[in-house]
Write a protein that holds these residues in place. Sequence first.
Motif, short mmCIF file in Angstrom:
data_model
loop_
_atom_site.label_atom_id
_atom_site.label_comp_id
_atom_site.label_asym_id
_atom_site.label_seq_id
_atom_site.Cartn_x
_atom_site.Cartn_y
_atom_site.Cartn_z
N HIS A 42 0.46 -1.45 0.01
CA HIS A 42 0.01 0.35 -0.02
C HIS A 42 0.82 1.50 -0.12
CE1 HIS A 42 -3.38 2.91 1.37
NE2 HIS A 42 -2.31 2.93 2.15
N HIS A 46 1.49 4.89 -1.80
CA HIS A 46 0.25 5.91 -1.02
C HIS A 46 1.69 6.68 0.20
CE1 HIS A 46 -2.97 3.79 -1.93
NE2 HIS A 46 -3.41 4.78 -2.94
N LYS A 48 2.40 8.86 1.64
CA LYS A 48 1.81 10.15 1.96
C LYS A 48 0.97 9.93 3.40
CE LYS A 48 3.87 13.98 -0.43
NZ LYS A 48 3.47 15.22 -0.82
N ASP A 49 0.84 8.37 3.30
CA ASP A 49 -0.28 7.99 4.01
C ASP A 49 0.53 7.62 5.30
OD1 ASP A 49 -2.62 6.50 5.79
OD2 ASP A 49 -2.84 5.04 4.66
N HIS A 50 0.47 9.18 6.43
CA HIS A 50 1.01 8.30 7.81
C HIS A 50 0.12 8.19 8.96
CE1 HIS A 50 4.96 10.92 5.98
NE2 HIS A 50 3.62 12.02 5.78
N HIS A 51 -0.88 7.96 8.82
CA HIS A 51 -1.83 7.77 9.88
C HIS A 51 -1.55 5.68 9.92
CE1 HIS A 51 -3.25 11.13 9.54
NE2 HIS A 51 -3.82 11.36 10.85
N SER A 52 -1.32 5.14 8.48
CA SER A 52 -1.67 3.95 8.35
C SER A 52 0.00 3.15 8.50
CB SER A 52 -1.76 3.87 7.14
OG SER A 52 -3.05 3.77 6.54
N ARG A 53 0.61 4.41 8.25
CA ARG A 53 2.10 3.98 8.47
C ARG A 53 2.25 4.20 10.01
NH1 ARG A 53 6.12 4.31 4.93
NH2 ARG A 53 5.31 5.91 4.27
#
Length: 89
Positions: A42, A46, A48-53
């Motif tokens: 993922h 994506h 810049k998806d820091h919340h999922s990181r």
Amino acid sequence: MEAAQGQTPEILKQYRLHESDTGSPEVQVALLSARIGHLTEHFKTHAKDHHSRRGLLQLVGQRRRLLDYLRRRDFSRYKSLIERLGLRR
């Protein structure tokens, strides 16, 4: 997580210790590894998806704790599991 959920029955069959096993460390680590692999893919699209990181880092930490527990309890099972999953250690 959809991909990991679709793989759950196959992962359970492959890593369970007995017929009704769903909670052994081997099964838990295998399921976490599938979710980690899915999230890793993922992040390739994506970035810049820091919340999922943050969730990914929590999953990695949970897998690490389970592997440490298994290594303390039964080193041969630990060694077998990391070889079957292809984890580096």
